[in-house]
Motif scaffolding. Structure first.
Motif, PDB file in Angstrom:
ATOM      1  N   GLY A   1      48.347  93.672  41.053  1.00 39.20           N
ATOM      2  CA  GLY A   1      47.381  94.399  41.868  1.00 39.20           C
ATOM      3  C   GLY A   1      47.721  94.372  43.344  1.00 39.20           C
ATOM      4  O   GLY A   1      46.866  94.602  44.194  1.00 39.20           O
ATOM      5  N   LYS A   2      48.990  94.106  43.637  1.00 40.81           N
ATOM      6  CA  LYS A   2      49.442  94.020  45.020  1.00 40.81           C
ATOM      7  C   LYS A   2      49.224  95.348  45.767  1.00 40.81           C
ATOM      8  O   LYS A   2      48.769  95.358  46.905  1.00 40.81           O
TER       9      LYS A   2
ATOM     10  N   VAL B   1      45.630  95.823  46.805  1.00 43.34           N
ATOM     11  CA  VAL B   1      45.337  95.064  48.019  1.00 43.34           C
ATOM     12  C   VAL B   1      45.907  95.823  49.224  1.00 43.34           C
ATOM     13  O   VAL B   1      45.231  96.036  50.229  1.00 43.34           O
TER      14      VAL B   1
ATOM     15  N   VAL C   1      50.144  87.403  46.547  1.00 47.95           N
ATOM     16  CA  VAL C   1      49.127  87.896  45.623  1.00 47.95           C
ATOM     17  C   VAL C   1      49.461  87.387  44.229  1.00 47.95           C
ATOM     18  O   VAL C   1      50.563  87.571  43.724  1.00 47.95           O
TER      19      VAL C   1
ATOM     20  N   ASP D   1      48.170  86.811  40.113  1.00 44.43           N
ATOM     21  CA  ASP D   1      47.285  87.243  39.039  1.00 44.43           C
ATOM     22  C   ASP D   1      46.619  85.999  38.464  1.00 44.43           C
ATOM     23  O   ASP D   1      47.260  85.206  37.776  1.00 44.43           O
TER      24      ASP D   1
ATOM     25  N   SER E   1      46.267  84.794  47.556  1.00 45.14           N
ATOM     26  CA  SER E   1      45.130  85.568  47.083  1.00 45.14           C
ATOM     27  C   SER E   1      45.120  85.507  45.562  1.00 45.14           C
ATOM     28  O   SER E   1      46.056  85.927  44.896  1.00 45.14           O
TER      29      SER E   1
ATOM     30  N   ASN F   1      44.093  87.079  42.755  1.00 50.66           N
ATOM     31  CA  ASN F   1      43.556  88.404  42.440  1.00 50.66           C
ATOM     32  C   ASN F   1      43.074  88.483  40.984  1.00 50.66           C
ATOM     33  O   ASN F   1      43.376  87.603  40.190  1.00 50.66           O
TER      34      ASN F   1
ATOM     35  N   TRP G   1      40.183  88.027  40.108  1.00 49.92           N
ATOM     36  CA  TRP G   1      39.296  86.879  39.940  1.00 49.92           C
ATOM     37  C   TRP G   1      38.148  87.190  38.991  1.00 49.92           C
ATOM     38  O   TRP G   1      37.733  86.377  38.178  1.00 49.92           O
TER      39      TRP G   1
ATOM     40  N   THR H   1      40.161  86.921  44.989  1.00 51.26           N
ATOM     41  CA  THR H   1      39.909  88.326  45.330  1.00 51.26           C
ATOM     42  C   THR H   1      39.771  89.170  44.070  1.00 51.26           C
ATOM     43  O   THR H   1      40.282  88.816  43.006  1.00 51.26           O
ATOM     44  N   SER H   2      39.084  90.296  44.208  1.00 50.90           N
ATOM     45  CA  SER H   2      39.105  91.357  43.195  1.00 50.90           C
ATOM     46  C   SER H   2      39.298  92.626  43.990  1.00 50.90           C
ATOM     47  O   SER H   2      38.330  93.281  44.389  1.00 50.90           O
ATOM     48  N   ALA H   3      40.550  92.953  44.238  1.00 48.88           N
ATOM     49  CA  ALA H   3      40.858  93.996  45.213  1.00 48.88           C
ATOM     50  C   ALA H   3      40.220  95.335  44.866  1.00 48.88           C
ATOM     51  O   ALA H   3      39.720  96.035  45.752  1.00 48.88           O
TER      52      ALA H   3
END
Lengths: 78, 603
Positions: free
Chosen positions: B13-14, B17, B84, B86, B110, B112, B114, B140-142
């Motif tokens: 999910g980079k 972000v 970032v 996972d 981060s 991600n 989350w 985070t949950s971008a």
């Protein structure tokens, strides 16, 4: 325990990685996806019509081409 | 300017972000001296402007491919690393994290996805994890925008921790220890989404699902594309643009060389955007009003499928077939991209690993895959004869794909690699990311393809005036017209089509060809040469020697296929008896021994 190729393991069976019969590049690429020596992986899909084998390692799902999968030596876990 | 690097494994999910942090001024460019693309953008941070770089995804700092090499080189440029991670795959991700922590560059982590850890039954103790690393760690949950503010607030973080985890083995051992300490997994039962994921992978259910998905995509692409053309593109050209061009035409006197170069010939006293062939009429109308709308809708749908996580599943399903042509499942992605425009597809072919794979994929793409522009052309040419003829055209392309693919698999030396692909979970796509990616692909098309299209019109107009097409037609026409069974004037269209296929269409329609002749011409126009934009990019990617080989394959295919269709197609369908030789030749092709070497090192 008998040594088997990963291609010989049926779906939903667990196995332990015991050797790689490829080069170091192949080993690194597999390790990066969590397929490391002595790790346990679960075969999620190994279809009789051929095609890649999908395995689950940790919570990562990985598709491995048959040629490469035949170079991964495992032992089946009960 | 402060540089912030976003680093992490692929599929974490980079880019979500990235697109949430940056504004609209994102650019994608090649890393100096390489073909690896990365994206960068800017963000206003207090009084400063911060540059944010989305580094190509990498699993390790011991590179196994070009993209990973670039990721390693880019490290030195950063003032701050945002790693970032996972959080649903923490163990695998931490290998890179540990390598990064040895680099003496300020870093924050981060965690991600989350929001997904909970329903997957994963518990991560963030405080304990902080103690292990001594750096800021932010869940985070971008896609939902959670945790991004906290990330931005740490942009001035500048502490360097000094870790050393030893060699590969002891690093993995350390990862194991950390995971045991901070993570607790209560495996939950198969969720509905897991069930769907399995269905899309197993061949028996996956292939029907893929067909339905592709069919629905096609309908949406057509619907959105036509909407764009009917409600935006054409009204714009007719209402806003036409008066300007009419003025210009008057100023230039309505005729003469300069007028015809820029505005084109007047058709029955007025400008026809489709057929006047001036730089500023047809030259920009075709790419912007006829092709671009479909490209937009195509890449929009593709971006959605990509971000949902569906595309890798297609790679798995077609892996078997792709091995028959010397590629593996992953190379289906550039071939799918090529249905939009061959230019971005040619750029995606770079990511294939071996030279042999790049050559095979490029040649297959340029010869047998019609892009949106060619698709529009053949629909224009064949549509009036009925949908049956379009099916014939696609059938011929599929057979040709199999033929030259199998032949290249047998004859091209070098080695091919095997599929190894992470299959991400299905996720709700982030609309910002999809739109941003779409925007960059459209910019790519406009920057790479549009100048070439204009150059094509320019050269054609000059050649036309100099009588070069006429001369070439006279030289080759008598032979080709008998071979292909079409009138000599149609051969001129083929020759012009080297530079502009849509121009060829304008030449063919008034000739009143029979259905069979039109089918032959349509097939030939699709296969015999890609557009100049694609040609230039392939030349750059493959080098002159391989491009020459690829071109020879295209021209040979053209002669053989043209002659064959002329021979086997009778009145309104293919003669069954005359299809048999194709099967025979294919069986012979299968018997050819392979020249490929297996390279264990690189499988």
């Amino acid at each position: 325990m008998t040594k088997l190729k990963l291609t010989e393991i049926n779906a939903n069976k667990k196995c332990k990685v015991i050797a790689f019969k490829g080069g170091s590049n192949m080993q690194t690429k597999l390790e990066n996806l969590g397929i490391r020596l002595n790790n346990e992986i679960t075969v999620a899909n190994n279809s009789f019509v051929g095609g890649p084998i999908t395995v689950i390692s940790g919570s990562t799902k990985v598709a491995i081409g048959r040629k490469m999968a035949a170079r991964i030596i495992v032992e089946e876990l009960k | 300017m402060k540089k912030v690097l976003l680093l992490g494994n692929p599929n974490v999910g980079k880019s979500v972000v990235f697109s949430k942090l940056t504004g609209t001024s994102v650019v994608s460019s090649n890393y100096a001296g390489t073909t690896v693309e990365f994206t960068k953008g800017h963000m206003k941070w207090g009084d400063e402007i911060v540059e944010i770089i989305d580094v190509p995804g990498t699993y390790t700092l011991n590179p196994t491919n070009k993209a990973e090499e670039v990721a390693v080189e880019m490290l030195d440029e950063g003032d701050l690393i945002i790693n970032v991670v996972d959080s649903t795959n923490l163990e695998r991700n931490l290998n890179l994290t540990l390598q990064l922590l040895e680099k003496n560059i300020p870093m924050i982590i981060s965690l991600n996805f989350w929001d997904e850890t909970e329903h997957k039954g994963i518990e991560i103790n963030v405080d304990k994890l902080k103690k292990h690393f001594n750096v800021p760690i932010i869940p985070t949950s971008a896609t939902k925008g959670i945790g991004l503010k906290e990330i931005i607030n740490t942009f001035d973080y500048d502490k360097v921790v000094n870790h050393n985890y030893g060699d590969n083995e002891s690093r993995w051992a350390e990862v194991g220890r950390i995971i045991n300490d901070v993570q607790n997994i209560n495996y939950k039962e198969h969720s509905f989404s897991d069930f769907m994921e399995d269905l899309t992978l197993s061949p028996l259910t996956g292939i029907p699902i893929a067909i339905v998905v592709l069919f629905l995509s096609f309908i949406v692409i057509r619907f959105v594309g036509e909407g764009f053309i009917g409600y935006i593109a054409e009204p714009f050209f007719e209402i806003v643009y036409r008066p300007i061009i009419v003025q210009l035409s008057n100023i230039l006197g309505g005729e003469g060389f300069i007028h015809n170069l820029i505005v084109g010939e007047l058709i029955e006293g007025s400008i026809d955007f489709g057929q006047s062939f001036g730089l500023l009429t047809t030259g920009i109308f075709i790419p912007l009003a006829a092709v671009l709308p479909y490209i937009i809708s195509f890449y929009f749908v593709l971006g959605l499928l990509e971000d949902i996580g569906y595309l890798p599943r297609i790679s798995v399903l077609v892996d078997n077939i792709m091995h028959k042509v010397g590629l593996h499942g992953f190379s289906i992605i550039p071939l799918i991209l090529a249905f939009g425009c061959n230019v971005p597809a040619a750029l995606a072919i770079r990511n294939l690993e071996s030279k042999r794979e790049k050559f095979i994929a490029s040649t297959l793409m340029a010869t047998t895959i019609p892009c949106m522009s060619q698709m529009a052309m053949v629909i224009g040419l064949l549509g009036s004869f009925g949908g049956k003829y379009l099916l014939y055209l696609f059938a011929v392309l599929v057979v040709l794909w199999i033929f030259i693919g199998t032949l290249m698999n047998k004859l091209v030396p070098g080695f091919s690699t095997d599929l190894l692909l992470e299959l991400p979970s299905f996720r709700m796509p982030s609309i910002t990311t999809v739109l941003k990616k779409l925007w960059m692909r459209i910019l790519g098309f406009l920057k790479e393809a549009l100048p070439m299209v204009l150059l094509g019109v320019f050269i054609i107009n000059i050649f036309y005036t100099l009588g070069i097409f006429e001369a070439l037609t006279k030289a080759t026409g008598p032979v080709l017209k008998n071979l292909f069974g079409v009138p000599e004037a149609a051969i001129e269209a083929l020759i012009m089509g080297f530079l502009r296929k849509d121009l060829a269409m304008g030449v063919l329609i008034p000739l009143g060809l029979t259905a069979k002749q039109m089918l032959t011409m349509s097939i030939l126009l699709v296969i015999y040469f890609p557009c100049i934009a694609t040609f230039v990019i392939l030349l750059r990617e493959l080098g002159p020697k391989d491009m020459l080989k690829a071109t020879l394959i295209m021209l040979t295919s053209t002669l053989v296929v043209g002659a064959y269709v002329n021979f086997a197609f009778q009145i309104d369908s293919f003669n069954l008896l005359r299809i048999l030789p194709v099967v025979g030749v294919y069986l012979l092709v299968i018997l050819i021994p392979k020249r490929e070497k297996e390279e264990i090192e690189n499988i």
